[in-house]
Scaffold this motif. Structure first.
Motif, PDB file in Angstrom:
ATOM      1  N   LEU A 106       0.859  -1.182   0.000  1.00 16.34           N
ATOM      2  CA  LEU A 106       0.000   0.000   0.000  1.00 16.34           C
ATOM      3  C   LEU A 106       0.895   1.230   0.000  1.00 16.34           C
ATOM      4  O   LEU A 106       1.772   1.362   0.853  1.00 16.34           O
ATOM      5  CB  LEU A 106      -0.912   0.011   1.224  1.00 16.34           C
ATOM      6  CG  LEU A 106      -1.781   1.253   1.442  1.00 16.34           C
ATOM      7  CD1 LEU A 106      -2.791   1.411   0.313  1.00 16.34           C
ATOM      8  CD2 LEU A 106      -2.506   1.187   2.785  1.00 16.34           C
ATOM      9  N   TYR A 107       0.675   2.100  -0.963  1.00 16.86           N
ATOM     10  CA  TYR A 107       1.455   3.325  -1.084  1.00 16.86           C
ATOM     11  C   TYR A 107       0.522   4.528  -1.092  1.00 16.86           C
ATOM     12  O   TYR A 107      -0.697   4.378  -1.221  1.00 16.86           O
ATOM     13  CB  TYR A 107       2.273   3.317  -2.387  1.00 16.86           C
ATOM     14  CG  TYR A 107       3.212   2.146  -2.521  1.00 16.86           C
ATOM     15  CD1 TYR A 107       4.424   2.113  -1.833  1.00 16.86           C
ATOM     16  CD2 TYR A 107       2.898   1.066  -3.353  1.00 16.86           C
ATOM     17  CE1 TYR A 107       5.290   1.034  -1.958  1.00 16.86           C
ATOM     18  CE2 TYR A 107       3.757  -0.013  -3.481  1.00 16.86           C
ATOM     19  CZ  TYR A 107       4.953  -0.021  -2.778  1.00 16.86           C
ATOM     20  OH  TYR A 107       5.804  -1.098  -2.900  1.00 16.86           O
ATOM     21  N   THR A 108       1.107   5.703  -0.963  1.00 14.12           N
ATOM     22  CA  THR A 108       0.296   6.920  -1.050  1.00 14.12           C
ATOM     23  C   THR A 108       0.885   7.883  -2.076  1.00 14.12           C
ATOM     24  O   THR A 108       2.079   7.864  -2.380  1.00 14.12           O
ATOM     25  CB  THR A 108       0.192   7.644   0.308  1.00 14.12           C
ATOM     26  OG1 THR A 108       1.494   8.018   0.764  1.00 14.12           O
ATOM     27  CG2 THR A 108      -0.490   6.773   1.340  1.00 14.12           C
ATOM     28  N   ASP A 109       0.006   8.713  -2.575  1.00 16.36           N
ATOM     29  CA  ASP A 109       0.339   9.743  -3.563  1.00 16.36           C
ATOM     30  C   ASP A 109      -0.287  11.040  -3.050  1.00 16.36           C
ATOM     31  O   ASP A 109      -1.307  11.503  -3.567  1.00 16.36           O
ATOM     32  CB  ASP A 109      -0.243   9.333  -4.926  1.00 16.36           C
ATOM     33  CG  ASP A 109      -0.023  10.369  -6.014  1.00 16.36           C
ATOM     34  OD1 ASP A 109       0.880  11.215  -5.865  1.00 16.36           O
ATOM     35  OD2 ASP A 109      -0.765  10.330  -7.019  1.00 16.36           O
ATOM     36  N   PRO A 110       0.293  11.610  -1.973  1.00 16.94           N
ATOM     37  CA  PRO A 110      -0.358  12.741  -1.282  1.00 16.94           C
ATOM     38  C   PRO A 110      -0.602  13.965  -2.154  1.00 16.94           C
ATOM     39  O   PRO A 110      -1.572  14.695  -1.935  1.00 16.94           O
ATOM     40  CB  PRO A 110       0.600  13.041  -0.125  1.00 16.94           C
ATOM     41  CG  PRO A 110       1.912  12.453  -0.537  1.00 16.94           C
ATOM     42  CD  PRO A 110       1.569  11.247  -1.345  1.00 16.94           C
TER      43      PRO A 110
END
Length: 210
Positions: A106-110
């Protein structure tokens, strides 16, 4: 329609076009805040990539919870990966994974640079949950709970207008499937993603499979 790759553009069907040239220099972030080039996610393996809404979205939580139940051996047999990406700061990854039981990457792209490059929609639109295969909660109560949780934390853990999408990419610059969510309930059924990726189906309460 067969998969296509032309001059940096890969397309599948009529729903969307993926411009890989825009994606090659964009990054996402893991739980520790370390960056990963987005294109490295699907560089060596066909990968199901699900983009969520903000991390308080109860519909997304239900969906990611179900996505996390896909048996690893099913994926291994088809040589397919699963990854989820959210528009929240990376500091919320740990709690979101704990709440959903999601044990895949799980990654984020803020800053939502990948979201924008993929033309994922930024508009507040709520859909009809009648045909959604993965919503487990009452829509009204779920919305109240999402709002209450955001008020307790003090932020929505992502832009509340941002919609998600589902893609099957790789290995390399190849699109096998691409869907841009039109609203908060327009998720591609997980078994549809699995089928298009060549993975055995899973039986969900609202989507019985043998």
């Amino acid at each position: 329609m067969a998969d296509e790759k032309v001059d940096g553009l890969a397309c599948k069907g009529e729903e969307t076009v993926v411009d890989f040239d825009k994606l090659h220099d964009l990054f996402v972030y893991d739980e520790s805040g370390s960056s990963l080039r987005f294109s490295d996610i699907y560089k060596h393996q066909k990968t199901i990539i699900v983009f969520t809404r903000h991390f308080h979205c109860f519909v997304c939580k239900d969906y990611i919870e179900d996505l996390g139940t896909v048996p690893p051996e099913y994926l291994q047999a088809a040589d397919v990966g699963i990854v989820a990406i959210g528009p929240a700061p990376f500091k919320f990854i740990k709690s979101f994974k704990e709440e959903t039981g999601f044990n895949y990457p799980l990654y984020t792209d803020p800053e939502r640079k990948v979201y924008k490059a993929l033309n994922l929609q930024e508009k507040m639109v709520h859909g009809d949950g009648k045909n959604n295969k993965h919503v487990k909660q009452n829509l009204f109560m779920g919305s109240l709970k999402s709002t209450w949780n955001a008020l307790k934390v003090g932020e929505f853990e992502g832009n509340i207008k941002q919609q998600g999408g589902g893609f099957i990419l790789g290995p390399g610059d190849v699109v096998h499937f691409a869907h841009i969510d039109a609203n908060s309930l327009d998720h591609t059924p997980i078994n549809d993603l699995l089928e298009k990726a060549g993975v055995a189906p899973v039986s969900f309460p609202k989507d019985k499979r043998d």
